[in-house]
Design a protein around this motif. Structure first.
Motif: not given
Length: 336
Positions: A81-83, A111, A118, A121-122
């Motif tokens: 979800q982060h990448y 997460p 989070t 990362l985003q």
């Protein structure tokens, strides 16, 4: 039906240890696991956590591949979800080219950290997509079959390894089983996070029922669970007595499992939501090697899986290593 035994290592850092020492334990464990005959060795992804040092599984995997010869090594898992799926595919194509036939790419849904990490990362933002959408795109990049109607059709995640990393989805719910089935990839249920037996049974049943019949790949269901093995049942019971599951229930409806009450409280503060903390006994399979073997065989028969991924999360590396040695001894003796 035989059972494959694998390891999930979280690269725990003990009080007073350096990160170098903690990673040294992971290296020692994977080398011992290879000698003992474990099938695969996965490392986890956690962010902004004082208790573990594994924040970048792909970097750690590269080092572990270089320090071993045969055992499969992978992520349990990369928090997609982060990448960008494209960048994850590039990373694992490099790994698969360096060590053909030995690389697994497990994808996680959690997460992997607190809300602040989070956001870090985003922070670039961008278009929000579901995990199912990103998983499908990742699979397309890994196997170089991006559809012609894709906006980035023609781009390739190089290099092209002889054998792409094997893709797995990790989850704790029926919803995650549905995603794995739809994508036609192996599914790993994390029983050490969600030990609800009815949910586990329904998740595996859903995965097998919804897995496409026309796929070249066959459904592959795996159970990941927490185990404590002692020289005696009494010793294992003592070791397991400290094991607790801490969950934080947010007002938005999300529920997450964290490592401690302090982590749950910090998560709640960072989320800026109302929350409730739940603490209960951890679902840990414990006992002597004979006792644990019987329990694991019963679990295997109940859920119809042919592989168990085990994590031994006790304090002290020597005790963790001893547990993995005893577990392998138990199943080696059974095979004789």
């Amino acid at each position: 039906m035989g059972v494959k035994l694998s390891i999930l290592d979280q690269s725990i850092i003990e009080p007073g240890e350096t990160a170098h020492e903690a990673f040294g334990h992971t290296i020692e464990l994977v080398q011992r696991a290879e000698k003992l005959g474990y099938h695969r060795f996965w490392v986890s992804e956690h962010h902004d956590s004082e208790g573990v040092v594994g924040s970048s599984p792909e970097v750690l995997i590269s080092h572990l591949l270089a320090r071993t010869e045969r055992i499969r090594i992978g992520s349990g898992g990369v928090m997609l979800q982060h990448y960008s799926p494209y960048k994850v595919a590039e990373n694992f194509n490099v790994l698969a080219a360096l060590a053909p036939g030995r690389v697994d790419l497990g994808i996680g849904r959690a997460p992997g950290g607190l809300p602040r990490s989070t956001r870090a990362l985003q922070q670039e933002g961008g278009v929000k997509r579901t995990l199912a959408e990103k998983l499908a795109e990742l699979d397309q990049y890994l196997h170089d079959h991006l559809p012609e109607d894709h906006p980035l059709y023609g781009v390739k995640a190089l290099p092209h390894p002889e054998e792409p990393a094997a893709l797995y989805l990790l989850g704790t719910s029926v919803a995650s089983a549905e995603v794995a089935a739809k994508q036609g990839v192996p599914y790993v249920f994390a029983q050490f996070i969600n030990g609800d037996e009815e949910v586990i049974e329904k998740a595996f049943a859903t995965y097998r029922e919804q897995f496409p019949a026309d796929q070249a790949r066959k459904p592959e269901a795996i159970l990941a669970l927490s185990v404590i093995v002692g020289d005696t049942d009494e010793e294992a019971k003592v070791l397991a007595s400290d094991a607790k599951v801490v969950k934080i229930h947010l007002e938005s409806g999300n529920t997450l499992t964290v490592k401690s009450i302090e982590s749950a409280e910090e998560y709640g503060r960072q989320s800026q939501e109302k929350y409730r903390i739940e603490v209960k006994e951890a679902n840990v399979i414990h006992g002597s090697k004979e006792t644990v073997r019987e329990k694991l065989l019963a679990i295997q028969a109940r859920y119809g899986v042919d592989e168990l991924i085990v994590t031994i999360a006790v304090k002290g590396f020597a005790k963790r290593l001893r547990g993995y040695e005893l577990l392998q001894e138990a199943f080696a003796e059974q095979a004789v």
